[in-house]
Write an enzyme that holds these catalytic residues in place. Structure first.
Site, PDB file in Angstrom:
ATOM      1  N   PHE C 148      78.661   0.364  88.314  1.00 40.18           N
ATOM      2  CA  PHE C 148      79.615  -0.357  89.167  1.00 40.18           C
ATOM      3  C   PHE C 148      79.728   0.232  90.559  1.00 40.18           C
ATOM      4  CE2 PHE C 148      82.358   3.125  87.864  1.00 40.18           C
ATOM      5  CZ  PHE C 148      83.100   3.361  89.014  1.00 40.18           C
ATOM      6  N   LYS C 172      70.186  -5.838  84.623  1.00 42.96           N
ATOM      7  CA  LYS C 172      71.525  -6.000  84.059  1.00 42.96           C
ATOM      8  C   LYS C 172      72.489  -5.176  84.903  1.00 42.96           C
ATOM      9  CE  LYS C 172      74.408  -4.176  81.577  1.00 42.96           C
ATOM     10  NZ  LYS C 172      75.640  -4.622  82.215  1.00 42.96           N
ATOM     11  N   GLU C 175      79.158  -4.827  84.719  1.00 46.45           N
ATOM     12  CA  GLU C 175      80.028  -5.957  84.402  1.00 46.45           C
ATOM     13  C   GLU C 175      81.335  -5.896  85.198  1.00 46.45           C
ATOM     14  OE1 GLU C 175      79.119  -3.492  82.576  1.00 46.45           O
ATOM     15  OE2 GLU C 175      80.695  -2.768  81.235  1.00 46.45           O
ATOM     16  N   ARG C 176      81.566  -4.780  85.942  1.00 47.69           N
ATOM     17  CA  ARG C 176      82.804  -4.656  86.715  1.00 47.69           C
ATOM     18  C   ARG C 176      82.740  -5.446  88.025  1.00 47.69           C
ATOM     19  NH1 ARG C 176      85.732  -2.986  82.691  1.00 47.69           N
ATOM     20  NH2 ARG C 176      84.970  -1.069  81.774  1.00 47.69           N
ATOM     21  N   SER C 225      76.555   7.012  83.467  1.00 47.32           N
ATOM     22  CA  SER C 225      77.088   8.306  83.028  1.00 47.32           C
ATOM     23  C   SER C 225      76.068   9.008  82.134  1.00 47.32           C
ATOM     24  CB  SER C 225      78.394   8.095  82.254  1.00 47.32           C
ATOM     25  OG  SER C 225      78.100   7.471  81.027  1.00 47.32           O
ATOM     26  N   CYS C 280      77.902   9.289  92.544  1.00 45.61           N
ATOM     27  CA  CYS C 280      77.290  10.364  91.761  1.00 45.61           C
ATOM     28  C   CYS C 280      76.909  11.528  92.663  1.00 45.61           C
ATOM     29  CB  CYS C 280      76.077   9.867  90.979  1.00 45.61           C
ATOM     30  SG  CYS C 280      74.732   9.345  92.027  1.00 45.61           S
ATOM     31  N   GLU C 382      83.263  15.459  84.957  1.00 43.31           N
ATOM     32  CA  GLU C 382      83.135  14.681  86.184  1.00 43.31           C
ATOM     33  C   GLU C 382      84.385  13.810  86.342  1.00 43.31           C
ATOM     34  OE1 GLU C 382      79.839  11.959  86.186  1.00 43.31           O
ATOM     35  OE2 GLU C 382      79.671  11.998  88.367  1.00 43.31           O
TER      36      GLU C 382
END
Lengths: 498, 498, 498, 498
Positions: C148, C172, C175-176, C225, C280, C382
């Site tokens: 996201f 893909k 979805e957020r 993640s 990240c 994190e």
């Protein structure tokens, strides 16, 4: 007395028409005679090379490289002999000669990678079903003309890479110290090189001009002084040859106030006086930024120079040996005199070195001159002797302007611990080889060597990746197979005139 | 009447001292006047470039590349206008002009990759804690001198890559058809290039010599005839400039008996007559191996040539247009006459083309000459017109010997379906650009363009990877940080907290 | 309410079986519905990609690259729309979204260089008359699964390079915030990409697993993640797919006592709080070497943070926006609470930000925590929020040991002006991306992105040169033509059964 | 009886807990005992490697390469001894063993180029005054697991490159013929490698699993059968290790009707039967296009096979020796039986070879089977014996479909003289290594070795350029120096003069 001849088509030959003395610079005595090649002898060497070319060019690069592997072994096995020959004619102390040889061997090691280095670029589908690729093919006969100061290393910059790329070579070494050069050529022969691929002609301008004017010679690599480099480059270029001609230098080190000064002094010592300063990368000018830095530098340098030992190569405890000739000795002393007369301070004076038992040797002691200014003759010209001159400036920018104003642009260095200063310097200085806390920034064999401005004439630098491009010509092939033929079975009934 | 001027420092200027006529070759009429730059005007262009250099060199390659991305868009948007300008002054039919432009744009696309192409080589630990890397820095001001036959493509071989590498450019286009060249330079300006980075001077030998003798010009790229190329190369080299000078050609196609003959004929048609044969890669000699192959080739070729249409660029149904000048028209016809007189057979005769309404245009029709021999003038010299000559030989080796004996070595091709023949040919032929069933083996923009022998003077080829090396100078940095300093806490007391 | 669907074979489709809410994080309100792909829909996308592959693989790289040139233009033309879509679903302020897009476009620019990047290596004479070369052929269908936090940039790391190498792609997205991702895929379609080469499926674990278990998918690129990355990598590897899976991070900056502290603070501000720390490469830990440095750092940081503005993306004066979800907001606050409970000092507290009119938005204010220790939960995990933690150590070595002891090794940075410290750090630290006075050392698009240790699973890094290798398989061809055939005329009478 | 142990930290050690017989396959007798390492011993080897790593990683690549130069010399000096050891345990005839060794040495030669191969990419001005470069750092401890069929060559694919890149190595050779492998490891030690950099553990699955599960092992290279390769790859990947695992093969040669049939037969002879067919690149299926080609092929092959000599390695006149074990001999014979039972024609039958004096040796004679079909067991599985099967098809496309339908994709070849057929084949066939008139298209050492489909698990191929990337991890450094500091004189008062 020994007469040194030529290596042509695998044979040692002499012409016995004209000859020249070879001296032992540590004693000032004549030690050998050098046979001087006539144009005709040079042409024989070229013919031998030309003759050997077709088979050599078709020898797989891997096989060519294997001769270099074997050559490296032989150079290592015969290192003592090579260094002795260097010492006798050049005067270089054995540890320095060993360093020269080692640097030369690194170029042989690089040449061993020929199969990798000669890869071309392959593109599928530059158009529909059309492929294209590049090949780097050898030029044919190429020549090298090399200087006295590195009779082994500079030839090794040239011929291993030229030969491993598939060329045949004619080398004209320096007439001052030709024996070590000839000897390594013989070792290459011993390593399994076919006759004629490597040839050596000793000689003078007649030999050089024969090489420059023969149409069969496709490229010339030269290292020497700038006036000769310029002559070589112009002549070779006008004759349609590829040429790279490396000339003189005046290499400056900037000493910043934040430098690690002990390290700087230690580094400068070797860089200024090693090999009697007869290196095109010798560090001959130290530019101190700020008088405080200048005072510390000169003080520490003076102290360190007390321990410098000059003498014959036969004593490995010496730091450096004689210069190459009587005339050159006088020239170096003349530069020191001129600096003194023009107002500089001779801090350490090497004009009268004491070398017991070698009173006729061509020695000059390590010399430190302070308060040099840009107008002085000794600053403007290349001294090529064991003389370090100190200039003092107010800012780093002044120091850089000084360097950029000089006609040469070979090597330079900055002593600092500041990342920003180092980056600004290396980015902007108009010099081809830059050291950061490295006073002799000679690139390693897998990078390329070359100065800027009047230190190098030509597009491509010496050795390393540039040498691969210099010693090859690009061929680009574009390929399409027009119809399906045997694949579709339609044309089984060839012959094909439709 | 329009006067075509110069682009200097972002401004269009004219000098109005000397001028020259620009013709429409399809009508034979004068269409425009070309302002001829004096040495002084050239020097202004050089000064503008020199002035723009420091900022441009420091502009990140990625930003420089983005101007090329925008330039590509503009070239595509204004393609019709560019092709119209080419057509009016060169005579090239629109589809051919579009092909030229497209090939030029490919070089702009390649230049967009500058950030990748300018990467240097980074070596960790060349010695203990010593690193070394190479940088490819721009040269400064570089010049291009370009020919009439590709007024858009050949300039695009040069300036996009030179500029994206960080150089500033002065271009002297052909005086025959300067408008399209000037126009694309203006588009580059519109793409966001800072003033002075790209300059155009129109002119004649005075302008050329001004470029060749100005010390601020560091490199010269030239495309034209061999005698001029040689002059440019010698003069530039003698003046210490980097130079690549591309000259003439005589490109042969070998037609093997196993060739797919319909394909070969179809390919030769475009390669021999496209752009009236005024291409340095035009295929002007077909070498048939065996009389059987020769007869089939000439028969099919003659038939195919019936459909060739010559006429003005305004009719896109034409295959090719006029040659560039009245003088050139006469020269081409003279070559055909000489071949006839020396015993060749004129199979298809283009000396008197019928182009209704354009009787004063500089037209020559497609011409096929059979039974040409190596002694004929028309074989030995470059015709640069729509003339295909056929030579018949007995073996492939004879065909190759013929090619290798010619003074030029630009492009060549073989028509065959045999893998072995293709490989032997491409490996051994002494020509820089080789086609296998590809009659115009012009390398794509991501390879490099260059002939051998007297077709190119210089070490590095045009455009592609070689251009990156040509338009940059190598700097090698060697770095050691001498003591641990702040890392080891010795200097914790430094007064650096601000 | 809008339903966001899938892009399959050039068509937007929805399945309307399962769906999920998409929120506006600045208001906390549901803004759209996302159609969740079933395995069957994913298989349709894969089938479309598989179907498009043969023609796409045979399309010349230059033509494939030209679609990327056009795609770049469209991304630039529609930048505002893209950034608006990012802002509405991710919450990112427009200048930050523009930065994300720009970084993404750089990858498209790099992909434009495909013809250069896809060159294989060509070796003449690996044996006598034997040649060998490598080709880098596309894999077929490859998939990307993206997070996201960069809905545009991370997909652009993947599909332009994959596609330009000749592969077909199934993406893909998160979805957020799926809208901007879907939109750029449509722009690529508009740029001229053939149907089926690029496909987007929105969905959840069902879609992911369908991609991971379908034999037609040859490679998977993932960013997210670490636990999911590890799952993806293991599953894909076990299923014989090539995989690169990028996971979490804990990026430290060492602040040395000699750092330019104002610069460091300024840099840290953006690196820690930009995009709410949801990067990240976010710099989440500052390690001060010496308490003096620590005190100055915390003092200056605290002061600078007064000016930080958090709020909705609709106000471009804001520095950063909300975090992605209510749950994530609570998680970030939980980490701050835990640090406080475990003994750290909350210097600036962002747990209760004041964003008038957006009381239901998922906001967390910029938070500075001092005296953090390695044992604290907030250090070990994190946070992925706008929280900068300060640790104080005595020496640089301690700082480096701390970094090396952490499970992640994505990015890190040192602030110093000392060349030696910088070199020692960059050489030895066990982290894949290192900054020297650069707090977010994200490699530019023509280098490659990748962490070490548990920040990346796979051999090859994302984008840049490594991506070319990741998205292609090497084929090595070795070729000899056995007899002279047509060249020697002996076999004119083929067919050849002897 | 001799017990073969392990090389750990420079010492030969044995554990004397478990052991296994080593046979002489030419006599069928037990010749030595092999000590089988426990997990604990393997851990000691790993610990030794881990311990040696910090110093070895910091050794300049040039120095690491020089040990490879010396290693090459030692391999050449001891070639006879190495080949004797191979012969005694593997059964390979001396000329074949010499070929294996030579191919292995080529990898050592390639490793000598490490300084060139390890160069990173250096970008100036990725932003204003920001530079970025990549470094390829070693991984740490890496492991190799190698098969019986090339006890010297396959290990030499791995450890020279791994070690020269700065890694430390643990090798687990085949338990069938471990002596030559151990011996060359000792020669590397003798070449000057520091203790612990190279370690050898002999053993079975316990040793393999210890390597696969130890966190200190960062990468695993494997060559063996496909089921084991898959197990190794999955396990290593799941444990976070980099892995390349090479498995089985079924290599087909297409014989076109236009092939030079004598050449094809001659090539197939060596490719099918050399080393008893126990090569992963052995050519085990010939696909004849057209019955005419098939008849000629089988006829000439049958004739040529009359001269094949099978026997012990002690007679250098033999063409090939025994297979590796009694079990394997039975398995090969079983495949021949099955082909016969399933309807194929045994043209030449090697099931009962006559090797006087070696009746208990594990010999199988050269076998030719015609009319094989895809359904047969002997076609579907890898035989790994001296068996050539012939399949007949109608068209080239059928032949290619057959190849692409097989689960393996290691090597393949086409015999033709048609350029178009060769290009179509090499472009489209789904096999990683392709020969054109080259039946064993093993890439030379400066390219990379790797099959496609189930012949290789992993992203990167073995040896050559891919190995450099496999055995290193990329680190990208981005650097900016923030303020002018010492350069601008602001810090002249720093107390740095020492």
């Amino acid at each position: 007395m020994t007469t040194i001849g030529h290596l042509i088509n695998g044979q040692l030959v002499t012409e016995q028409t004209r000859s020249q003395n070879v001296f032992n610079p540590a004693t000032g005595e004549i030690s050998k005679q050098l046979d001087l090649a006539s144009a005709k002898t040079v042409e024989q060497a070229i013919a031998a090379a030309q003759n050997a070319f077709p088979a050599w060019r078709n020898t797989p690069p891997l096989k060519r490289a294997r001769i270099m592997f074997r050559f490296k072994e032989l150079l290592e096995q015969h290192a003592d002999k090579i260094c002795q020959l260097i010492g006798e004619e050049h005067g270089k102390i054995s540890h320095d000669a060993m360093g020269e040889l080692q640097r030369g061997i690194e170029n042989v090691e690089y040449a061993c990678g020929a199969p990798e280095l000669l890869k071309g670029e392959h593109s599928k589908n530059v158009g529909p079903n059309i492929d294209s690729w590049s090949e780097f093919q050898p030029l044919g006969v190429v020549a090298g003309i090399t200087p006295f100061n590195f009779p082994v290393m500079v030839p090794l910059w040239m011929f291993p890479m030229a030969i491993v790329c598939g060329n045949c070579f004619v080398l004209k070494p320096s007439e001052r110290d030709p024996s070590s050069t000839l000897y390594i050529a013989q070792l290459l022969q011993e390593a399994g090189l076919p006759d004629g691929v490597m040839n050596v002609v000793n000689g003078d301008k007649e030999a050089v001009d024969a090489l420059l004017h023969d149409d069969r010679v496709k490229a010339v690599s030269f290292v020497g002084s700038t006036p000769i480099a310029e002559y070589i480059y112009r002549t070779a270029s006008a004759n349609g040859k590829r040429c790279q001609a490396l000339g003189g230098a005046k290499n400056h080190a900037i000493v910043m106030p934040d430098a690690d000064m002990d390290n700087a002094v230690n580094q400068l010592l070797g860089a200024a006086f090693g090999s009697s300063g007869e290196r095109c990368m010798a560090l001959s000018v130290a530019v101190a930024v700020g008088d405080a830095a200048g005072d510390v530098l000169v003080g520490k340098m003076k102290e360190a120079m007390q321990k410098l030992k000059v003498g014959p190569c036969t004593d490995s405890g010496n730091d450096f040996g004689p210069v190459i000739t009587r005339q050159h000795q006088e020239k170096v002393v003349g530069y020191i005199n001129s600096a003194e007369q023009q107002g500089a301070t001779i801090v350490v004076d090497g004009r009268h070195p004491n070398v017991p038992g070698h009173e006729n040797g061509f020695f000059v002691g390590g010399t430190l001159i302070d308060h040099v200014t840009p107008e002085m003759t000794s600053y403007q010209e290349e001294i090529f002797g064991p003389v370090l001159q100190v200039i003092r400036v107010g800012t780093m920018q002044e120091a850089m302007d000084l360097i950029d104003a000089h006609e040469y642009g070979n090597g330079t260095c900055i002593f600092t611990r500041d990342g920003e200063a180092a980056r600004y310097f290396s980015d902007n200085i108009q010099v081809g080889m830059v050291g950061i806390n490295i006073p002799l920034p000679v690139p390693v064999a897998y990078h390329s060597f070359g100065g800027w401005k009047r230190s190098l004439f030509g597009d491509l630098h010496a050795y390393g990746p540039d040498a691969v491009r210099f010693y090859t010509k690009r061929k680009t092939v574009t390929q399409r197979w027009p119809s399906a033929g045997v694949r579709e079975g339609a044309e089984f009934s060839m012959p094909t005139m439709k």
